[in-house]
Design an enzyme around this catalytic site. Sequence first.
Site, mmCIF file in Angstrom:
data_model
loop_
_atom_site.group_PDB
_atom_site.id
_atom_site.type_symbol
_atom_site.label_atom_id
_atom_site.label_comp_id
_atom_site.label_asym_id
_atom_site.label_seq_id
_atom_site.Cartn_x
_atom_site.Cartn_y
_atom_site.Cartn_z
ATOM 1 N N GLY A 57 0.725 -1.238 0.207
ATOM 2 C CA GLY A 57 0.144 0.015 0.224
ATOM 3 C C GLY A 57 0.716 1.345 -0.030
ATOM 4 O O GLY A 57 0.282 2.308 -0.540
ATOM 5 N N GLU A 111 3.947 4.427 5.879
ATOM 6 C CA GLU A 111 2.926 3.582 5.747
ATOM 7 C C GLU A 111 1.830 4.439 5.060
ATOM 8 O O GLU A 111 1.851 5.322 5.062
ATOM 9 C CB GLU A 111 2.483 3.126 7.153
ATOM 10 C CG GLU A 111 1.432 2.209 7.455
ATOM 11 C CD GLU A 111 1.450 0.941 6.806
ATOM 12 O OE1 GLU A 111 1.401 1.140 5.461
ATOM 13 O OE2 GLU A 111 1.437 -0.050 7.415
ATOM 14 N N ASP A 115 -4.525 1.467 10.784
ATOM 15 C CA ASP A 115 -5.854 1.222 11.059
ATOM 16 C C ASP A 115 -6.085 1.088 12.642
ATOM 17 O O ASP A 115 -5.997 1.673 13.471
ATOM 18 C CB ASP A 115 -6.272 0.263 10.236
ATOM 19 C CG ASP A 115 -7.867 0.135 9.826
ATOM 20 O OD1 ASP A 115 -8.601 1.011 10.708
ATOM 21 O OD2 ASP A 115 -8.342 -0.694 9.055
ATOM 22 N N PHE A 165 -14.722 3.228 4.431
ATOM 23 C CA PHE A 165 -13.545 2.457 3.608
ATOM 24 C C PHE A 165 -12.980 3.061 2.472
ATOM 25 O O PHE A 165 -13.376 3.593 1.229
ATOM 26 C CB PHE A 165 -14.211 1.230 3.120
ATOM 27 C CG PHE A 165 -13.354 0.064 2.638
ATOM 28 C CD1 PHE A 165 -12.932 -1.040 3.667
ATOM 29 C CD2 PHE A 165 -12.887 -0.082 1.314
ATOM 30 C CE1 PHE A 165 -11.901 -2.038 3.138
ATOM 31 C CE2 PHE A 165 -11.894 -1.110 1.136
ATOM 32 C CZ PHE A 165 -11.580 -2.053 1.891
ATOM 33 N N VAL A 166 -11.585 3.397 2.708
ATOM 34 C CA VAL A 166 -10.791 4.196 1.713
ATOM 35 C C VAL A 166 -9.959 3.582 0.751
ATOM 36 O O VAL A 166 -9.326 2.379 1.040
ATOM 37 C CB VAL A 166 -10.045 5.453 2.328
ATOM 38 C CG1 VAL A 166 -11.292 6.321 2.981
ATOM 39 C CG2 VAL A 166 -9.018 5.014 3.218
ATOM 40 N N ASP A 172 -5.914 -0.342 -1.664
ATOM 41 C CA ASP A 172 -6.691 -1.302 -2.548
ATOM 42 C C ASP A 172 -8.179 -1.701 -1.700
ATOM 43 O O ASP A 172 -8.139 -1.766 -0.415
ATOM 44 C CB ASP A 172 -6.008 -2.689 -2.962
ATOM 45 C CG ASP A 172 -5.868 -3.529 -1.603
ATOM 46 O OD1 ASP A 172 -5.379 -3.132 -0.435
ATOM 47 O OD2 ASP A 172 -6.186 -4.837 -1.900
ATOM 48 N N ARG A 178 -5.428 0.588 -6.418
ATOM 49 C CA ARG A 178 -4.297 0.976 -6.026
ATOM 50 C C ARG A 178 -3.895 2.283 -6.953
ATOM 51 O O ARG A 178 -3.286 3.156 -6.368
ATOM 52 C CB ARG A 178 -3.223 0.059 -5.991
ATOM 53 C CG ARG A 178 -3.499 -0.911 -4.994
ATOM 54 C CD ARG A 178 -2.088 -1.755 -4.769
ATOM 55 N NE ARG A 178 -2.550 -3.256 -4.190
ATOM 56 C CZ ARG A 178 -2.404 -3.329 -2.525
ATOM 57 N NH1 ARG A 178 -2.269 -2.170 -1.980
ATOM 58 N NH2 ARG A 178 -2.600 -4.183 -2.435
HETATM 59 C C1 PRP Z 1 -2.925 -2.172 5.056
HETATM 60 C C2 PRP Z 1 -2.128 -0.953 5.291
HETATM 61 C C3 PRP Z 1 -1.308 -1.030 6.698
HETATM 62 C C4 PRP Z 1 -2.184 -1.888 7.365
HETATM 63 C C5 PRP Z 1 -2.817 -1.316 8.359
HETATM 64 O O1 PRP Z 1 -2.236 -3.256 4.608
HETATM 65 O O2 PRP Z 1 -1.250 -0.777 4.137
HETATM 66 O O3 PRP Z 1 -0.012 -1.840 6.417
HETATM 67 O O4 PRP Z 1 -3.216 -2.265 6.536
HETATM 68 O O5 PRP Z 1 -3.677 -1.962 9.128
HETATM 69 P P1 PRP Z 1 -3.417 -2.033 10.717
HETATM 70 O O6 PRP Z 1 -3.128 -0.912 11.338
HETATM 71 O O7 PRP Z 1 -4.935 -2.395 11.024
HETATM 72 O O8 PRP Z 1 -2.701 -3.069 10.959
HETATM 73 P P2 PRP Z 1 -2.955 -4.305 3.882
HETATM 74 O O9 PRP Z 1 -2.860 -5.646 4.866
HETATM 75 O O10 PRP Z 1 -4.196 -4.065 3.452
HETATM 76 O O11 PRP Z 1 -1.996 -4.631 2.719
HETATM 77 P P3 PRP Z 1 -1.386 -3.645 1.319
HETATM 78 O O12 PRP Z 1 -0.411 -2.716 2.008
HETATM 79 O O13 PRP Z 1 -0.747 -4.792 0.686
HETATM 80 O O14 PRP Z 1 -2.753 -3.377 0.762
#
Ligand code: PRP
Length: 192
Positions: A57, A111, A115, A165-166, A172, A178
Site C-alpha cells: 500500500g 505507511e 488502522d 473504507f478508503v 486497495d 491502487r
Molecule cells: C494495510 C495498510 C497497513 C495496514 C494497516 O495493509 O497498508 O499496512 O493495512 O492496518 P492495521 O493498522 O489494522 O494493522 P494491507 O494488509 O491491506 O496490505 P497492502 O499494503 O498490501 O494493501
Amino acid sequence: MSQIDLRTRMERVLYSEEAIARRVRELAHEISEDYRSRGFAADAKARPILLVCILRGALVFLADLARQMTIPVEYDLISVSSYGNGTAPGAVRLVKDLERPIEGRDVLIVEDIIDTGYTIEYLRRNLASRDPASVRVCTLVDKGARREIETRVDYIGFELAEDAFVVGYGMDYAELYRNLPFIGVLKREHVG
Ligand code: PRP
C-alpha cells in the site's frame, strides 16, 4: 477495466490528487527540516536516513514522498501480512524482509494508512530490535477511530476521524484501485 470505470465506483473523493500532492510536499518539507535540525545532511559524509516502505500500500506514497524530501534518503522495502481468522487478534507475520541490515541507521517507516495499529506496532518493534540509531513512523492517513493498540506516529498526512473504507493512491480493495491518483470512499455496493 479502465480508470474511468473505477472512478464511478466511488461514493466520494476524500482527498483529491491536488490535495495529496500539496500535503505530501508539506510533509516531506516538515520531515526534512526536522531531521536537518537534528544534524542530518550537515555534511556530505552524513549517512542518509533510510525510508522503509511497507508493501504494498505505501509504494505510491513512498515514491512521491521520497522525491519531495530535501535531505538525502535511501529506501528499502518490507512486506508483512496479517494472519487470518483463528489466530490471536492482530498477529502479524513477516513476508519479505529488508535487503540490508539497519544497525546504526536512522529509519523512517513509511505507511499508507494506520488502522488498528497492529501492523505498524509489529514493525516498529521488529526494526527497533535490530539496533538502529532511531525508528520513526510516517503515515499518509491515520484512521484513529479504528485504533486497537497504542502506537506512536511521528508524522501524519491526514487524520481520518470517520470509519470510511478508503481506496486509491496505493490503497486497495481486493487488489484493485491502487492506481487511482486520489483517495476515495468506495460505494457500499462495491464492498464485500
Ligand atoms: C494495510 C495498510 C497497513 C495496514 C494497516 O495493509 O497498508 O499496512 O493495512 O492496518 P492495521 O493498522 O489494522 O494493522 P494491507 O494488509 O491491506 O496490505 P497492502 O499494503 O498490501 O494493501
